[in-house]
Write a protein that holds these residues in place. Structure first.
Motif, mmCIF file in Angstrom:
data_model
loop_
_atom_site.group_PDB
_atom_site.id
_atom_site.type_symbol
_atom_site.label_atom_id
_atom_site.label_comp_id
_atom_site.label_asym_id
_atom_site.label_seq_id
_atom_site.Cartn_x
_atom_site.Cartn_y
_atom_site.Cartn_z
ATOM 1 N N UNK A 158 0.827 -1.208 0.000
ATOM 2 C CA UNK A 158 0.000 0.000 0.000
ATOM 3 C C UNK A 158 0.864 1.262 0.000
ATOM 4 N N UNK A 159 1.919 1.247 0.798
ATOM 5 C CA UNK A 159 2.788 2.433 0.891
ATOM 6 C C UNK A 159 3.488 2.738 -0.428
ATOM 7 N N UNK A 160 3.719 1.691 -1.238
ATOM 8 C CA UNK A 160 4.477 1.875 -2.493
ATOM 9 C C UNK A 160 3.585 2.181 -3.699
ATOM 10 N N UNK A 161 2.292 2.327 -3.479
ATOM 11 C CA UNK A 161 1.420 2.719 -4.591
ATOM 12 C C UNK A 161 1.954 4.022 -5.177
ATOM 13 N N UNK A 163 2.175 7.822 2.488
ATOM 14 C CA UNK A 163 2.872 6.545 2.737
ATOM 15 C C UNK A 163 3.119 6.361 4.239
ATOM 16 N N UNK A 164 2.934 5.127 4.676
ATOM 17 C CA UNK A 164 3.095 4.846 6.099
ATOM 18 C C UNK A 164 1.794 4.955 6.877
ATOM 19 N N UNK A 195 -6.506 1.881 2.128
ATOM 20 C CA UNK A 195 -5.080 1.577 2.218
ATOM 21 C C UNK A 195 -4.195 2.708 1.717
ATOM 22 N N UNK A 196 -4.700 3.534 0.801
ATOM 23 C CA UNK A 196 -3.861 4.611 0.255
ATOM 24 C C UNK A 196 -4.741 5.639 -0.449
ATOM 25 N N UNK A 197 -4.133 6.809 -0.671
ATOM 26 C CA UNK A 197 -4.816 7.885 -1.387
ATOM 27 C C UNK A 197 -3.846 8.557 -2.341
ATOM 28 N N UNK A 198 -4.239 8.625 -3.613
ATOM 29 C CA UNK A 198 -3.538 9.463 -4.590
ATOM 30 C C UNK A 198 -4.317 10.774 -4.668
ATOM 31 N N UNK A 199 -3.872 11.752 -3.892
ATOM 32 C CA UNK A 199 -4.642 12.983 -3.760
ATOM 33 C C UNK A 199 -4.717 13.750 -5.079
ATOM 34 N N UNK A 200 -3.622 13.755 -5.838
ATOM 35 C CA UNK A 200 -3.617 14.495 -7.102
ATOM 36 C C UNK A 200 -4.661 13.940 -8.072
ATOM 37 N N UNK A 201 -4.913 12.656 -8.001
ATOM 38 C CA UNK A 201 -5.903 12.026 -8.873
ATOM 39 C C UNK A 201 -7.224 11.768 -8.161
ATOM 40 N N UNK A 202 -7.305 12.159 -6.897
ATOM 41 C CA UNK A 202 -8.502 11.962 -6.084
ATOM 42 C C UNK A 202 -8.982 10.509 -6.171
ATOM 43 N N UNK A 203 -8.040 9.589 -5.886
ATOM 44 C CA UNK A 203 -8.342 8.159 -5.995
ATOM 45 C C UNK A 203 -7.943 7.448 -4.711
ATOM 46 N N UNK A 243 4.784 -3.438 -8.284
ATOM 47 C CA UNK A 243 5.748 -2.818 -7.376
ATOM 48 C C UNK A 243 5.916 -3.609 -6.072
ATOM 49 N N UNK A 244 5.152 -4.711 -5.929
ATOM 50 C CA UNK A 244 5.340 -5.510 -4.715
ATOM 51 C C UNK A 244 5.018 -6.986 -5.008
#
Length: 204
Positions: free
Chosen positions: A103-106, A112-113, A124-132, A203-204
């Protein structure tokens, strides 16, 4: 002493003169009133404006609140104002290090973390720039028996639909990361509505 005939004639003449003078004064007074009334200007009257044919007339816009208030915020902004839709960092749950590392390596993970708490759910994670928002599945799916695969897919599809609905309700996109192509294909076969949302994590 004058003769009576002369006296009577003088009286008649004097009477005629007096009556004539009275008539003359009455006529003068009438003319004066008439001329003074003509000197007064009549009150101005508003002339009706000729109406243009309806075909040539431009419709007058109705007043609206937009003339007095700023533009209405767009829908994503309205969603962000809801406190449950504001992303908040949260501790990873479950203590599953391999899961948390994936999740941290998305790519472009904004936290991350950390997990991200949105709309009552730890994602598990958020890509804020893509709002995903993201969820990751780190099952060793390829090693499972057919029966176990069926159980896992059924359970995961149900959860993924709930998670997607929570994300969309707050204006976020939704993605799921898995570790193998077989896992991705099994999820998409069971839930065609999730196609395009599942990604194999290289990536994992």
């Amino acid at each position: 002493m004058a003769a009576p005939e002369i006296v009577v004639g003088a009286v008649i003449v004097i009477g005629v003169v007096v009556v004539g003078v009275a008539i003359k004064e009455a006529l003068d007074a009438y003319e004066l009133r008439g001329s003074s009334s003509e000197d007064v200007e009549p009150a101005p009257q508003t002339k009706p404006v000729p109406q243009e044919p309806s075909a040539n007339r431009k419709p007058k816009p109705e007043p609206s609140g937009q003339d007095w208030f700023p533009p209405v915020p767009t829908e994503p902004l309205e969603r962000e104002r809801r406190p449950e839709c504001k992303p908040q960092r949260a501790n990873h749950r479950g203590g599953n290090d391999p899961h948390n590392n994936c999740a941290d390596k998305i790519p472009n993970n904004s936290f991350p973390g950390w997990d991200v708490f949105v709309n009552g759910k730890n994602f598990d994670a958020l890509q804020l720039a893509r709002r995903t928002l993201w969820e990751v599945k780190t099952d060793n799916f390829d090693t499972y028996s057919d029966f176990l695969r069926g159980q896992v897919i059924k359970d995961q599809v149900l959860k993924m639909r709930i998670e997607r609905a929570l994300a969309l309700a707050c204006g976020f996109g939704f993605r799921v990361g898995v570790r193998s192509e077989a896992h991705k294909e099994a999820l998409e076969d069971a839930a065609p509505d999730l196609k395009g949302l599942i990604v194999v994590m290289d990536w994992c």
